[in-house]
Design a protein around this motif. Structure first.
Motif, short mmCIF file in Angstrom:
data_model
loop_
_atom_site.label_atom_id
_atom_site.label_comp_id
_atom_site.label_asym_id
_atom_site.label_seq_id
_atom_site.Cartn_x
_atom_site.Cartn_y
_atom_site.Cartn_z
N SER A 66 0.85 -1.19 0.00
CA SER A 66 0.00 0.00 0.00
C SER A 66 0.88 1.24 0.00
N TYR A 67 0.39 2.30 -0.64
CA TYR A 67 1.11 3.57 -0.73
C TYR A 67 0.24 4.65 -0.13
N LEU A 68 0.83 5.48 0.71
CA LEU A 68 0.11 6.56 1.35
C LEU A 68 0.83 7.88 1.10
N ILE A 69 0.08 8.86 0.67
CA ILE A 69 0.61 10.22 0.51
C ILE A 69 -0.30 11.17 1.28
N GLN A 70 0.30 11.92 2.16
CA GLN A 70 -0.43 12.95 2.91
C GLN A 70 0.17 14.31 2.58
N MET A 71 -0.69 15.32 2.56
CA MET A 71 -0.24 16.68 2.28
C MET A 71 -0.82 17.65 3.28
N ASN A 72 -0.04 18.63 3.61
CA ASN A 72 -0.49 19.75 4.42
C ASN A 72 0.20 20.99 3.87
N ARG A 73 -0.15 22.13 4.39
CA ARG A 73 0.49 23.35 3.91
C ARG A 73 1.95 23.39 4.37
N GLY A 74 2.78 24.10 3.59
CA GLY A 74 4.19 24.23 3.90
C GLY A 74 4.67 25.63 3.55
N PRO A 75 5.94 25.92 3.77
CA PRO A 75 6.47 27.26 3.50
C PRO A 75 6.65 27.52 2.01
N GLU B 37 4.17 24.88 13.46
CA GLU B 37 3.44 25.48 12.34
C GLU B 37 2.96 24.43 11.33
N TYR B 38 3.79 23.42 11.05
CA TYR B 38 3.49 22.52 9.93
C TYR B 38 3.19 21.08 10.33
N LEU B 39 3.47 20.69 11.58
CA LEU B 39 3.28 19.30 11.97
C LEU B 39 2.03 19.07 12.80
N THR B 40 1.59 20.09 13.52
CA THR B 40 0.45 19.88 14.43
C THR B 40 -0.89 19.71 13.72
N PRO B 41 -1.17 20.40 12.62
CA PRO B 41 -2.48 20.17 11.98
C PRO B 41 -2.54 18.75 11.40
N GLN B 42 -3.70 18.14 11.47
CA GLN B 42 -3.89 16.87 10.79
C GLN B 42 -3.76 17.10 9.29
N PRO B 43 -3.23 16.13 8.54
CA PRO B 43 -3.11 16.31 7.09
C PRO B 43 -4.43 16.68 6.44
N THR B 44 -4.41 17.67 5.58
CA THR B 44 -5.64 18.09 4.92
C THR B 44 -5.94 17.25 3.68
N THR B 45 -4.95 16.53 3.20
CA THR B 45 -5.12 15.70 2.00
C THR B 45 -4.47 14.35 2.24
N GLU B 46 -5.17 13.29 1.83
CA GLU B 46 -4.62 11.94 1.98
C GLU B 46 -5.04 11.11 0.77
N VAL B 47 -4.07 10.44 0.17
CA VAL B 47 -4.33 9.55 -0.96
C VAL B 47 -3.73 8.19 -0.65
N ILE B 48 -4.51 7.15 -0.86
CA ILE B 48 -4.06 5.78 -0.60
C ILE B 48 -4.14 4.98 -1.90
N VAL B 49 -3.07 4.25 -2.19
CA VAL B 49 -3.05 3.32 -3.31
C VAL B 49 -3.01 1.92 -2.73
N SER B 50 -4.00 1.10 -3.07
CA SER B 50 -4.07 -0.25 -2.51
C SER B 50 -4.87 -1.14 -3.46
N ASP B 51 -4.89 -2.43 -3.14
CA ASP B 51 -5.69 -3.35 -3.96
C ASP B 51 -7.13 -3.42 -3.49
N GLY B 52 -7.46 -2.60 -2.51
CA GLY B 52 -8.82 -2.53 -2.01
C GLY B 52 -8.89 -1.50 -0.92
N ILE B 53 -10.06 -1.12 -0.50
CA ILE B 53 -10.16 -0.06 0.50
C ILE B 53 -10.44 -0.59 1.89
N GLU B 54 -10.83 -1.84 2.02
CA GLU B 54 -11.15 -2.36 3.36
C GLU B 54 -9.90 -2.41 4.22
#
Length: 418
Positions: free
Chosen positions: A244-253, A398-415
């Motif tokens: 599985s692949y996970l990408i999270q994004m939040n705001r940065g400088p 500034e950049y680590l405390t907020p929960q990620p605003t964007t998350e993308v998961i690549v997997s063979d299923g969502i369960e």
């Protein structure tokens, strides 16, 4: 000692050069303010497509001539396209400066012939297909599209299969005339450069660029619908996927932010390939194959990425471990030992990069294009060496405390993925 010189030609083209006659080479590049964020839906992928076409010949050179002459000059030459710029560059011996200037300048007046356009369209489509078939299967593009929206910074640099297939050569010509204007371009140089000779040559050779015809107004995008070929589902399902692949994004400088140096050091402490907090917690323990973080700076904003590759069964736990590390770092800061190690790595890399004019070129050109600012190697080193635990703690808060605003998961299923 390196000296910085600038000049603006009569047609508006800007020149920025860091000159050091102790160097054995000279690097030169055209930095064009033309990237995916400057495109409309009907132009999606056009900046990158146009980059390819610059090597397909001019009125005075065939495609074979362009590539042969680049080889004759030796050194290193290439081009790339990003969200905010397209760059054409080369590094040569100083004695070839005049030939390189003439060649690159001529390349930036391409023929854009219909048959070359049709041929290169196939190359671009193959590039898109090849990229989409490789892990993490377009997940970074999907994350950018969700985080920034499918237009602007979220627009794909390569475009989509649909946008490239429907594109016409006339659209490319209009885009070229709109973006490749002298006042939208910076010529950057570094190393053993004859600055006066560079200015004189460019003044003469780029004079006709002012005569490029203004294109008609562009049709505005329909922002109430998604561009063709775009999907913003945060789950990408890929059959027979081993991990599985996970990408999270939040705001940065941004590139102008004062805490961008602290953020780079923070990212090193958290996600460096060896010796970082994520390395010891997830990689060294065998919990994940990849676990890293990094900031990505744009002209007026930024993003903070988290990237995880692991077994599907470990995804939920690893996500929690990463978030716990982020929270702990934001609350407790970093140790002086971690800070010193990360700064030493950053300054060493900065010094080694500065030894090559071809490496310095990108920092000089990109910064002058987007910020009209020059930062010397010594200033860069001082920016890193002046960091303390308080500055790193402030960046972490500034950049680590907020929960990620964007998350993308690549997997063979969502369960079980969330």
């Amino acid at each position: 000692m390196a000296l910085f010189h600038t000049h603006t030609l009569s047609n508006g083209l800007r020149i920025a050069a860091e000159i050091d006659h102790r160097c054995y080479s000279a690097a030169l590049g055209y930095f064009v303010h033309a990237g995916s964020r400057n495109e409309t839906d009907g132009e999606s992928g056009l900046s990158h497509f146009l980059e390819h076409m610059m090597f397909k010949g001019t009125e005075s050179r065939s495609a074979a001539d362009v590539n042969r002459e680049l080889d004759e000059l030796g050194g290193n030459s290439n081009a790339y396209t990003s969200e905010e710029q397209t760059v054409y560059y080369a590094t040569v011996l100083p004695k070839f400066q005049d030939r390189l200037v003439e060649l690159l300048t001529d390349m930036l007046s391409p023929s854009l012939e219909e048959h070359e356009f049709q041929t290169e369209r196939k190359v671009i489509l193959e590039e898109i297909a090849k990229y989409e078939d490789q892990p993490p299967f377009g997940a970074f593009e999907r994350a950018m599209e969700i985080h920034f929206g499918p237009r602007g910074l979220g627009r794909r640099v390569l475009g989509t299969k649909e946008s490239i297939e429907s594109m016409e050569a006339s659209t490319m010509r209009d885009y070229f005339n709109r973006r490749y204007r002298p006042d939208n371009i910076v010529v950057a140089a570094s190393g053993n450069v004859d600055f006066d000779g560079l200015v004189e040559a460019l003044e003469k050779q780029t004079k006709p660029w002012s005569d490029r015809s203004a294109p008609p107004p562009r049709n505005p995008d329909d922002t109430n619908s998604l561009p063709v070929g775009i999907d913003v589902d945060p789950i990408l399902k890929v059959d027979e996927l081993a991990q599985s692949y996970l990408i999270q994004m939040n705001r940065g400088p941004s590139m102008a932010s004062e805490d961008r140096f602290a953020s780079r050091i923070l990212a090193s402490i958290l996600g460096d390939e060896g010796g970082s907090r994520l390395f010891w917690e997830l990689i060294d323990t065998g919990r994940a194959e990849t676990a890293t973080v990094w900031p990505q700076e744009f002209a007026d904003c930024g993003a903070w990425f988290t990237y995880l590759v692991c077994e599907k069964s470990d995804l939920t736990l690893n996500k929690k471990l990463i978030q716990d590390i982020m929270t702990r770092t934001a609350e407790q800061g970093v140790t002086n030992e971690e800070l010193e190690q990360a700064v030493n790595k950053a300054t060493a890399a900065c010094i080694m990069q500065s030894e090559r004019p071809g490496n310095r070129l990108f920092s000089i050109g990109s910064r002058w294009l987007t910020q009209s600012e020059y930062i010397s190697t010594d200033e860069m080193l001082e920016n890193f060496r002046s960091l303390d635990q308080q500055k790193i703690a402030a960046a972490a808060a500034e950049y680590l405390t907020p929960q990620p605003t964007t998350e993308v998961i690549v997997s063979d299923g969502i369960e079980g993925d969330c």
